[in-house]
Design a protein around this motif. Structure first.
Motif, PDB file in Angstrom:
ATOM      1  N   LYS A 152      34.907  31.116  32.867  1.00 19.27           N
ATOM      2  CA  LYS A 152      35.935  32.122  32.577  1.00 19.27           C
ATOM      3  C   LYS A 152      36.474  32.046  31.154  1.00 19.27           C
ATOM      4  CE  LYS A 152      37.761  32.563  37.227  1.00 19.27           C
ATOM      5  NZ  LYS A 152      38.841  32.077  38.016  1.00 19.27           N
ATOM      6  N   ASP A 153      37.759  31.673  31.037  1.00 15.10           N
ATOM      7  CA  ASP A 153      38.390  31.636  29.720  1.00 15.10           C
ATOM      8  C   ASP A 153      37.971  30.409  28.927  1.00 15.10           C
ATOM      9  OD1 ASP A 153      39.734  29.731  31.205  1.00 15.10           O
ATOM     10  OD2 ASP A 153      41.627  30.076  30.173  1.00 15.10           O
ATOM     11  N   GLY A 154      37.195  29.527  29.544  1.00 14.92           N
ATOM     12  CA  GLY A 154      36.678  28.364  28.815  1.00 14.92           C
ATOM     13  C   GLY A 154      37.626  27.182  28.742  1.00 14.92           C
ATOM     14  N   THR A 155      38.771  27.240  29.438  1.00 16.04           N
ATOM     15  CA  THR A 155      39.710  26.114  29.388  1.00 16.04           C
ATOM     16  C   THR A 155      39.163  24.891  30.120  1.00 16.04           C
ATOM     17  OG1 THR A 155      41.537  27.673  29.313  1.00 16.04           O
ATOM     18  CG2 THR A 155      42.096  25.421  29.916  1.00 16.04           C
ATOM     19  N   LYS A 187      50.273  28.470  30.691  1.00 16.41           N
ATOM     20  CA  LYS A 187      49.632  27.919  29.496  1.00 16.41           C
ATOM     21  C   LYS A 187      50.620  28.053  28.343  1.00 16.41           C
ATOM     22  CE  LYS A 187      45.081  28.006  27.345  1.00 16.41           C
ATOM     23  NZ  LYS A 187      43.768  28.673  27.366  1.00 16.41           N
ATOM     24  N   ASP A 214      35.818  26.813  40.875  1.00 15.65           N
ATOM     25  CA  ASP A 214      36.633  27.946  40.438  1.00 15.65           C
ATOM     26  C   ASP A 214      38.073  27.470  40.214  1.00 15.65           C
ATOM     27  OD1 ASP A 214      37.163  30.496  39.680  1.00 15.65           O
ATOM     28  OD2 ASP A 214      37.214  31.331  41.699  1.00 15.65           O
ATOM     29  N   GLN A 229      37.355  21.245  19.249  1.00 16.45           N
ATOM     30  CA  GLN A 229      38.309  21.424  20.347  1.00 16.45           C
ATOM     31  C   GLN A 229      38.840  20.058  20.747  1.00 16.45           C
ATOM     32  OE1 GLN A 229      39.411  24.175  21.472  1.00 16.45           O
ATOM     33  NE2 GLN A 229      37.828  25.766  21.547  1.00 16.45           N
ATOM     34  N   ALA A 258      42.181  28.869  38.430  1.00 14.53           N
ATOM     35  CA  ALA A 258      43.005  29.921  37.822  1.00 14.53           C
ATOM     36  C   ALA A 258      44.067  29.259  36.959  1.00 14.53           C
ATOM     37  CB  ALA A 258      43.663  30.760  38.916  1.00 14.53           C
ATOM     38  N   ILE A 259      44.331  29.841  35.788  1.00 14.95           N
ATOM     39  CA  ILE A 259      45.380  29.313  34.918  1.00 14.95           C
ATOM     40  C   ILE A 259      46.719  29.872  35.405  1.00 14.95           C
ATOM     41  CG2 ILE A 259      46.279  29.217  32.541  1.00 14.95           C
ATOM     42  CD1 ILE A 259      43.578  27.930  32.586  1.00 14.95           C
ATOM     43  N   LYS A 308      30.446  26.352  31.067  1.00 13.62           N
ATOM     44  CA  LYS A 308      31.689  26.995  30.629  1.00 13.62           C
ATOM     45  C   LYS A 308      32.106  27.987  31.700  1.00 13.62           C
ATOM     46  CE  LYS A 308      32.752  27.363  25.749  1.00 13.62           C
ATOM     47  NZ  LYS A 308      32.682  26.003  25.434  1.00 13.62           N
TER      48      LYS A 308
END
Ligand SMILES: [Zn+2]
Length: 358
Positions: A6-9, A284, A278, A338, A280-281, A4
């Motif tokens: 960071k934000d888990g996306t 969203k 790594d 999910q 970045a979103i 998993k």
């Protein structure tokens, strides 16, 4: 199974395409038999092998037969194998005890730096558009002082050792990858004797590597039909029959998703890309998800597709995914409350866009 972030996306899978463990077949010393026998066996099953060679003993096509030792492969054979997806890696320039050499420099024969640099340079010169990123220590010998120099030229180095490798080796462990050597009995009377050893080896893979989701590496040397084994005095030769039996089992195990069979270079790339992944979103919303995938390593070397899973809104029943100029329609699936889609991406600095496909 997955990590998993960071934000888990986004989740990144331990091994590609939901495989449970990894396995590499490696063949040392650049034998002609690797082209004649191993290549044809691996190609039959669609597996890629790693071949550690010493440029000093590889044959050139010249009209001077005096200089040719027919036990070893030719450069054009190795180049052809590389084009087919096999890995041609360094086993040093001339197979010395590296740990006993003076450090020296890249231009001076008989020194460590020459052995490391020159073997890589020649492989990359003889095989067009090819990066040699991996070395096997001759005789398996190395030490921590040596590792410092190894890491200047190579991303991974294979030594000996009878245990599988961690699924996340440290940088130090990447310079000391374990590989399992099969020791044959003095008397091998019939191919069935070899197949008994194969059963034991398969039990070892299941118990030590698959059940713990690790990376096992096999090391073999000359490979010949069983009937020809008595004609060679090379170190611990393997029979074609044994290798075919192994490939037969590996094919079934990989179809059951228990094992991913690939070269040391490809497994190395996958692990490092996975462990340093790594993102970045960017956006969203209920209709669109934009994610920037980031590059951590040299993109010319680290170009292996990474299996990732992305969480999307539950209301999406079909997803249009765009990455690197390619568009794909993905069907989401449910797990642990999910909704996910899965895809393989080469993690370079690029934008990945997901849209609800209506
Ligand atoms: Zn060797």
């Amino acid at each position: 199974m997955e990590r998993k972030l960071k934000d888990g996306t986004v989740l990144v899978n331990k091994w590609p395409n939901k495989k449970k463990s990894a396995f590499s077949m490696t063949f040392d010393d650049g034998f002609q038999a690797h082209y004649t026998h191993v290549r044809s066996i691996l190609n039959t099953y669609g597996f890629k092998g790693t071949f550690y060679i010493n440029p000093k003993t590889i044959n050139k096509r010249i009209n001077n037969f005096e200089d040719t030792d027919e036990r070893y492969a030719y450069w054009d054979q190795l180049a052809k194998m590389a084009r087919e997806g096999h890995e041609i890696a360094s086993h040093s320039f001339s197979h010395p005890h590296l740990n006993e050499m003076p450090i020296g420099d890249e231009k001076t024969r008989g020194t460590l730096l020459y052995e490391l640099y020159e073997s890589k340079r020649i492989i990359e010169e003889k095989i067009p558009n090819y990066n040699c990123i991996n070395i096997a220590y001759p005789y398996g010998f190395h030490n921590s002082q040596l590792d410092e120099y190894i890491s200047k030229y190579y991303e991974a180095a294979r030594s000996a050792g009878n245990t599988p490798n961690s699924s996340s080796p440290s940088e130090e462990e990447f310079l000391d990858l374990n590989s399992k050597l099969i020791l044959w009995r003095k008397t091998r009377e019939k191919p069935e004797d070899d197949l008994k050893k194969l059963k034991r080896f398969i039990r070892w893979i299941k118990k030590e590597s698959i059940s713990t989701e690790k990376w096992a590496i096999l090391v073999a040397h000359e490979v010949l039909p069983f009937s020809k084994l008595s004609t060679t005095d090379s170190f611990e030769p393997t029979s074609n029959e044994w290798l075919i039996g192994l490939c037969e089992w590996l094919k079934n195990a990989s179809e059951r998703d228990e094992i991913w069979v690939d070269t040391v270079a490809n497994v190395t790339k996958y692990i490092k890309e996975r462990d340093y992944f790594d993102y970045a979103i960017k956006t969203k919303s209920m209709n669109e998800l934009k994610i920037t995938i980031k590059t951590t390593f040299d993109p010319l070397i680290y170009n292996f597709p990474l299996t990732i899973e992305i969480i999307v809104p539950e209301s999406w029943h079909s997803v249009e995914l765009s990455y690197n100029g390619q568009k794909e329609i993905k069907k989401p699936y449910r797990r642990d409350n999910q909704t996910y889609i899965t895809t393989n991406v080469i993690p370079h600095d690029r934008l990945l866009t997901l849209k609800q496909n209506k």
